[in-house]
Structure formats: structure tokens, C-alpha cells
Design an enzyme around this catalytic site. Structure first.
Site, PDB file in Angstrom:
ATOM      1  N   GLY A  33     -33.765 -62.258  48.881  1.00 35.71           N
ATOM      2  CA  GLY A  33     -32.679 -62.784  48.054  1.00 35.71           C
ATOM      3  C   GLY A  33     -32.798 -64.270  47.848  1.00 35.71           C
ATOM      4  O   GLY A  33     -33.820 -64.874  48.171  1.00 35.71           O
ATOM      5  N   ASN A  34     -31.757 -64.856  47.294  1.00 35.92           N
ATOM      6  CA  ASN A  34     -31.736 -66.308  47.092  1.00 35.92           C
ATOM      7  C   ASN A  34     -30.317 -66.835  47.266  1.00 35.92           C
ATOM      8  O   ASN A  34     -29.382 -66.066  47.486  1.00 35.92           O
ATOM      9  CB  ASN A  34     -32.320 -66.663  45.713  1.00 35.92           C
ATOM     10  CG  ASN A  34     -31.491 -66.092  44.592  1.00 35.92           C
ATOM     11  OD1 ASN A  34     -30.370 -66.516  44.359  1.00 35.92           O
ATOM     12  ND2 ASN A  34     -32.037 -65.093  43.891  1.00 35.92           N
ATOM     13  N   ARG A  35     -30.155 -68.142  47.191  1.00 38.05           N
ATOM     14  CA  ARG A  35     -28.896 -68.783  47.564  1.00 38.05           C
ATOM     15  C   ARG A  35     -27.899 -68.930  46.426  1.00 38.05           C
ATOM     16  O   ARG A  35     -26.905 -69.639  46.574  1.00 38.05           O
ATOM     17  CB  ARG A  35     -29.176 -70.184  48.139  1.00 38.05           C
ATOM     18  CG  ARG A  35     -29.947 -70.158  49.425  1.00 38.05           C
ATOM     19  CD  ARG A  35     -30.052 -71.561  49.992  1.00 38.05           C
ATOM     20  NE  ARG A  35     -30.979 -71.599  51.114  1.00 38.05           N
ATOM     21  CZ  ARG A  35     -30.667 -71.213  52.345  1.00 38.05           C
ATOM     22  NH1 ARG A  35     -29.452 -70.772  52.597  1.00 38.05           N
ATOM     23  NH2 ARG A  35     -31.570 -71.260  53.294  1.00 38.05           N
TER      24      ARG A  35
END
Ligand code: CTP
Ligand code: CA
Length: 227
Positions: A33-35
Site C-alpha cells: 500500500g501507500n500513505r
């Protein structure tokens, strides 16, 4: 509210905004995932709705309530985001790709939970995801029915203008909103600062401020390009 007295300059327009960040399955319980929090994309959707647009918000893994009067399509992966965006832009006047799309995904996610065996773990093999923004630009270049304004977002850490201009050209979009990353800006914060790169025009600086203010400037630039 910050939206009170908004002009109705997007009345009769259909717009699509993507928000949040995609998740790419490794196994049934894990992902890459990412932020991205989705805050900037949600601000863009809220401001467009307040200015009279019919808004479809394609939201990837966002822990925010649906904005009032906005059609929200929830997705998880880049492939799902692509399908939802391509379907939503069919009759749209503008599309804003604020979502953080994973560049790669595991080639073959495990159907069962990966267990520790005591040995070294297996490598996770990755493959490229489709570039949705570039596809939107290619479809328009090929003369397919497309939004007349296509907008991308980018976070760059160095050579912001040179990298941004190259990306704008490569993706075939009209505007590229380049976020300044670092110093508590961008991810999960209420504030943002950006440079909007304009195809065939001068860049527009947006000073540090609430994400609603940035959204307003982006829609001003879009509205000026809608004929
Ligand atoms: N984007 C997309 N599909 C992808 C990757 C990115 O539509 N597979 C969109 C993003 O939503 C954003 C823009 O492209 O609007 C720029 O994303 P960015 O990650 O900065 O661009 P990349 O081409 O992936 O370049 P980089 O190697 O810098 O990550
Ligand atoms: Ca990327």
C-alpha cells in the site's frame, strides 16, 4: 463553511475524481500500500459538488465519510480503480487523478495466507500496473470520446519542475499538480502546497494552505478550460 458562496460555475458538468491509495494483494491478509489519506481528493470532490458539478468519486481505501451529494465508488486495487475510472469518465467533462496508484502489483497473490517456515521467505514477484492517467491521455489522442480536461497529481522530491514537465508531457494531461513533499506537507495533513504545471502555459504556484484552497484553485483552472 469554506464552501459557502461558491460559484455555480460547474453546474451541468460531470466530473470524476479519484482519491486515496490502492492496495495490491500479497495474500488474503496482506497488501502493498501507500500513505495516501484521500484528503486532497475528497476536498476536490466536495468543492466540485459545491460549485454545481455532478461528481463521481472513485475512492481507494479511504477512511473518510462519503461527501454529501457525491456518487462514491469504492475500490481496492489499481486494476479495480482503472475499471471504475474508465467507466465513470464515459460522459465526463473533466477527470482529476488524485489517487496514489501502485506502480506494481504481486504477479500471483497467494490464495492462502503465507506462513513462516523457518527458512528464508520467498521473493514477491511484481508486475507493472496499467498507467490510468496515461491511458486517459492516449484515448483522447486517439480521438475517442474523452473528458476535455484531464488532470494528474504528482509528488516529487527533487528537480520538481523538470520531473513534473516531463511527466505532464508523458501522460498527455492538461494540468499536473505537483505536490511539495516533506516538511509535514502532503500525506495525511490538512495543508498542502503545490505547483500546477499547465500544458502550453506558465506554471501556477499555490502557497501552503488548506486542501480546500488548493482544490478551489485547481477547479478554477479546470473551469477556464471547459468550453
Ligand atoms: N497514475 C495512474 N496510474 C498509475 C500510476 C500513476 O493513473 N499506474 C497517475 C496518478 O494518479 C497521478 C499521476 O499518474 O495522477 C502521476 O503519478 P506518479 O506516481 O507521480 O507518476 P508515475 O508515472 O507513476 O511516475 P513515478 O515513477 O515518478 O512514480
Ligand atoms: Ca508512481
Amino acid at each position: 463553511s469554506v464552501l459557502a458562496g461558491a460559484p455555480a460555475d460547474l453546474a451541468g458538468r460531470r466530473v470524476v475524481v479519484s482519491a486515496g491509495g490502492t492496495r495490491e494483494a500479497i495474500d488474503p491478509v496482506r497488501f502493498i500500500g501507500n500513505r495516501s489519506s484521500g484528503l486532497q481528493g475528497y476536498a476536490l470532490a466536495r468543492v466540485a459538488a459545491a460549485r454545481g458539478a455532478a461528481v463521481t468519486l472513485v475512492a481507494a481505501n479511504v477512511a473518510l465519510p462519503d461527501p454529501a451529494g457525491v456518487d462514491v465508488v469504492r475500490v481496492e486495487s489499481a486494476l479495480q480503480l482503472r475499471d471504475a475510472v474508465i467507466e465513470a469518465v464515459a460522459d465526463a467533462d473533466a477527470v482529476v487523478m488524485a489517487a496514489a496508484v501502485a506502480d506494481f502489483r504481486p504477479v500471483a497473490p497467494s490464495r492462502t495466507k503465507i506462513k513462516k517456515t523457518g527458512d528464508e521467505p520467498e521473493a514477491i514477484h511484481l508486475t507493472k500496473n496499467p498507467d490510468i492517467l496515461a491511458e486517459l491521455g492516449e484515448r483522447r489522442r486517439a480521438g475517442e470520446k474523452s473528458p476535455s480536461v484531464i488532470v494528474g497529481f504528482a509528488a516529487e522530491t527533487d528537480d520538481v519542475l523538470a520531473n513534473g514537465q516531463a511527466k505532464l508531457a508523458r501522460k498527455g494531461c492538461d494540468l499536473l499538480v505537483v505536490n511539495q513533499v516533506g516538511e509535514n506537507l502532503a500525506f495525511g495533513t490538512p495543508d498542502n502546497a503545490a505547483t500546477v504545471l499547465v500544458a502550453g502555459g506558465e506554471p501556477v504556484e499555490i502557497p501552503r494552505g488548506p486542501k480546500d484552497d488548493l482544490a478551489r484553485v485547481v477547479w478554477d483552472l479546470i473551469a477556464a478550460r471547459l468550453v
